[in-house]
Scaffold this motif. Sequence first.
Motif, PDB file in Angstrom:
ATOM      1  N   ARG A  45       0.843  -1.204   0.000  1.00 56.61           N
ATOM      2  CA  ARG A  45       0.000   0.000   0.000  1.00 56.61           C
ATOM      3  C   ARG A  45       0.876   1.251   0.000  1.00 56.61           C
ATOM      4  NH1 ARG A  45      -0.637  -2.279   5.271  1.00 56.61           N
ATOM      5  NH2 ARG A  45       0.263  -0.929   6.849  1.00 56.61           N
ATOM      6  N   ASP A  46       0.267   2.379  -0.335  1.00 51.85           N
ATOM      7  CA  ASP A  46       1.035   3.609  -0.518  1.00 51.85           C
ATOM      8  C   ASP A  46       1.137   4.499   0.728  1.00 51.85           C
ATOM      9  OD1 ASP A  46      -1.580   4.474  -0.488  1.00 51.85           O
ATOM     10  OD2 ASP A  46      -1.390   5.762  -2.253  1.00 51.85           O
ATOM     11  N   ILE A  47       0.430   4.149   1.795  1.00 53.85           N
ATOM     12  CA  ILE A  47       0.482   4.914   3.041  1.00 53.85           C
ATOM     13  C   ILE A  47       0.697   3.930   4.193  1.00 53.85           C
ATOM     14  CG2 ILE A  47      -0.785   6.417   4.647  1.00 53.85           C
ATOM     15  CD1 ILE A  47      -0.306   7.899   2.119  1.00 53.85           C
ATOM     16  N   SER A  48       1.612   4.245   5.097  1.00 51.70           N
ATOM     17  CA  SER A  48       1.836   3.431   6.288  1.00 51.70           C
ATOM     18  C   SER A  48       2.232   4.352   7.427  1.00 51.70           C
ATOM     19  CB  SER A  48       2.944   2.397   6.029  1.00 51.70           C
ATOM     20  OG  SER A  48       3.190   1.638   7.187  1.00 51.70           O
ATOM     21  N   ARG A  49       1.530   4.212   8.547  1.00 45.38           N
ATOM     22  CA  ARG A  49       1.793   5.046   9.716  1.00 45.38           C
ATOM     23  C   ARG A  49       1.779   6.544   9.370  1.00 45.38           C
ATOM     24  NH1 ARG A  49       4.016   0.795   9.561  1.00 45.38           N
ATOM     25  NH2 ARG A  49       5.315  -0.566  10.674  1.00 45.38           N
ATOM     26  N   GLY A  50       0.891   6.912   8.460  1.00 43.40           N
ATOM     27  CA  GLY A  50       0.738   8.303   8.066  1.00 43.40           C
ATOM     28  C   GLY A  50       1.781   8.830   7.095  1.00 43.40           C
ATOM     29  N   LYS A  51       2.688   7.973   6.629  1.00 47.07           N
ATOM     30  CA  LYS A  51       3.738   8.397   5.692  1.00 47.07           C
ATOM     31  C   LYS A  51       3.474   7.826   4.304  1.00 47.07           C
ATOM     32  CE  LYS A  51       7.512   9.012   8.955  1.00 47.07           C
ATOM     33  NZ  LYS A  51       7.815  10.405   8.784  1.00 47.07           N
ATOM     34  N   SER A  52       3.821   8.599   3.287  1.00 45.99           N
ATOM     35  CA  SER A  52       3.720   8.132   1.908  1.00 45.99           C
ATOM     36  C   SER A  52       4.848   7.146   1.632  1.00 45.99           C
ATOM     37  CB  SER A  52       3.822   9.305   0.935  1.00 45.99           C
ATOM     38  OG  SER A  52       2.685  10.115   1.044  1.00 45.99           O
ATOM     39  N   ILE A  53       4.488   6.007   1.074  1.00 48.56           N
ATOM     40  CA  ILE A  53       5.459   4.963   0.773  1.00 48.56           C
ATOM     41  C   ILE A  53       5.767   4.981  -0.721  1.00 48.56           C
ATOM     42  CG2 ILE A  53       5.903   2.465   0.850  1.00 48.56           C
ATOM     43  CD1 ILE A  53       5.615   3.776   3.616  1.00 48.56           C
ATOM     44  N   LYS A  54       7.060   4.947  -1.052  1.00 50.04           N
ATOM     45  CA  LYS A  54       7.474   4.889  -2.457  1.00 50.04           C
ATOM     46  C   LYS A  54       7.552   3.440  -2.931  1.00 50.04           C
ATOM     47  CE  LYS A  54      11.139   7.500  -3.144  1.00 50.04           C
ATOM     48  NZ  LYS A  54      12.292   8.386  -3.008  1.00 50.04           N
ATOM     49  N   ASN A  55       8.114   2.571  -2.094  1.00 50.41           N
ATOM     50  CA  ASN A  55       8.180   1.140  -2.370  1.00 50.41           C
ATOM     51  C   ASN A  55       8.589   0.418  -1.098  1.00 50.41           C
ATOM     52  OD1 ASN A  55      11.192   0.821  -2.334  1.00 50.41           O
ATOM     53  ND2 ASN A  55      11.055   2.149  -4.123  1.00 50.41           N
ATOM     54  N   LEU A  56       8.586  -0.898  -1.159  1.00 48.38           N
ATOM     55  CA  LEU A  56       8.987  -1.741  -0.037  1.00 48.38           C
ATOM     56  C   LEU A  56      10.161  -2.595  -0.459  1.00 48.38           C
ATOM     57  CD1 LEU A  56       5.450  -3.035   1.018  1.00 48.38           C
ATOM     58  CD2 LEU A  56       6.704  -1.120   2.014  1.00 48.38           C
ATOM     59  N   PHE A  57      10.901  -3.067   0.540  1.00 46.41           N
ATOM     60  CA  PHE A  57      11.995  -3.996   0.277  1.00 46.41           C
ATOM     61  C   PHE A  57      11.952  -5.069   1.355  1.00 46.41           C
ATOM     62  CE2 PHE A  57      16.260  -5.681   0.309  1.00 46.41           C
ATOM     63  CZ  PHE A  57      16.517  -5.820  -1.042  1.00 46.41           C
ATOM     64  N   PHE A  58      11.928  -6.337   0.927  1.00 49.57           N
ATOM     65  CA  PHE A  58      11.884  -7.462   1.858  1.00 49.57           C
ATOM     66  C   PHE A  58      13.183  -8.261   1.791  1.00 49.57           C
ATOM     67  CE2 PHE A  58       7.460  -6.487   1.339  1.00 49.57           C
ATOM     68  CZ  PHE A  58       6.897  -6.770   2.573  1.00 49.57           C
ATOM     69  N   GLU A  59      13.706  -8.602   2.967  1.00 46.25           N
ATOM     70  CA  GLU A  59      14.856  -9.499   3.085  1.00 46.25           C
ATOM     71  C   GLU A  59      14.432 -10.689   3.930  1.00 46.25           C
ATOM     72  OE1 GLU A  59      18.403  -7.660   4.577  1.00 46.25           O
ATOM     73  OE2 GLU A  59      18.497  -6.222   2.940  1.00 46.25           O
ATOM     74  N   HIS A  60      15.170 -11.790   3.787  1.00 47.24           N
ATOM     75  CA  HIS A  60      14.876 -12.971   4.601  1.00 47.24           C
ATOM     76  C   HIS A  60      16.166 -13.656   5.010  1.00 47.24           C
ATOM     77  CE1 HIS A  60      15.777 -15.115   0.923  1.00 47.24           C
ATOM     78  NE2 HIS A  60      15.461 -16.290   1.454  1.00 47.24           N
ATOM     79  N   TYR A  61      16.052 -14.547   5.975  1.00 45.54           N
ATOM     80  CA  TYR A  61      17.164 -15.377   6.429  1.00 45.54           C
ATOM     81  C   TYR A  61      17.059 -16.666   5.618  1.00 45.54           C
ATOM     82  CZ  TYR A  61      19.994 -17.962   9.927  1.00 45.54           C
ATOM     83  OH  TYR A  61      20.943 -18.707  10.584  1.00 45.54           O
ATOM     84  N   PRO A  62      17.884 -16.815   4.549  1.00 48.33           N
ATOM     85  CA  PRO A  62      17.775 -17.981   3.668  1.00 48.33           C
ATOM     86  C   PRO A  62      17.918 -19.299   4.433  1.00 48.33           C
ATOM     87  CG  PRO A  62      19.232 -16.337   2.713  1.00 48.33           C
ATOM     88  CD  PRO A  62      18.944 -15.905   4.136  1.00 48.33           C
ATOM     89  N   GLY A  63      17.103 -20.231   4.087  1.00 42.32           N
ATOM     90  CA  GLY A  63      17.111 -21.539   4.744  1.00 42.32           C
ATOM     91  C   GLY A  63      16.214 -21.542   5.967  1.00 42.32           C
ATOM     92  N   MET A  64      16.422 -20.605   6.873  1.00 40.45           N
ATOM     93  CA  MET A  64      15.613 -20.540   8.093  1.00 40.45           C
ATOM     94  C   MET A  64      14.185 -20.083   7.789  1.00 40.45           C
ATOM     95  SD  MET A  64      15.285 -21.157  11.252  1.00 40.45           S
ATOM     96  CE  MET A  64      16.949 -21.476  11.789  1.00 40.45           C
ATOM     97  N   ALA A  65      14.018 -19.101   6.904  1.00 41.08           N
ATOM     98  CA  ALA A  65      12.673 -18.628   6.564  1.00 41.08           C
ATOM     99  C   ALA A  65      11.857 -19.754   5.917  1.00 41.08           C
ATOM    100  CB  ALA A  65      12.744 -17.408   5.645  1.00 41.08           C
TER     101      ALA A  65
END
Length: 147
Positions: A45-65
């Motif tokens: 979504r484009d709004i989170s906690r009242g701030k405009s969001i441009k994009n998101l970035f997700f990272e994970h712990y490979p193998g454990m996730a």
Amino acid sequence: MPSGNWGLFMIRIQTEDFNIDTEVKTLRKKYRNAGGVVIFLGTARDISRGKSIKNLFFEHYPGMAEKQLNTLREEAISKFNVLDIGIIHRIGRIDIAENIVLIISVSQNRKEAFLACQWCIDELKKIVPIWKKEVTVDGEIWVEDHP
């Protein structure tokens, strides 16, 4: 792993988008006794906690996730007596309105399918080592809480 190729475990973490219809049909066709299929689709979504969001970035712990997702899947199948659960979570850059996570719950009855699907997304946010960074107009924020 390409979309639709569930393989041995019905969980995937991937950078590319997925096709919801293809994923549902692929999992559903394995079960002729399925009376209910419930999906949860998480999108950016484009709004989170009242701030405009441009994009998101997700990272994970490979193998454990992946291990945690599979444990979550197996627990949901047992706990809610559903036929199967499929979970796909994307990592990397996600633009606004793009898909992030897909959970598919297949059951003989709708009630169990709904309960399992909701439990899976709630637990995923609590225990799976996948982290979200929001890129806002004011800078980058790693999200620690799980709404």
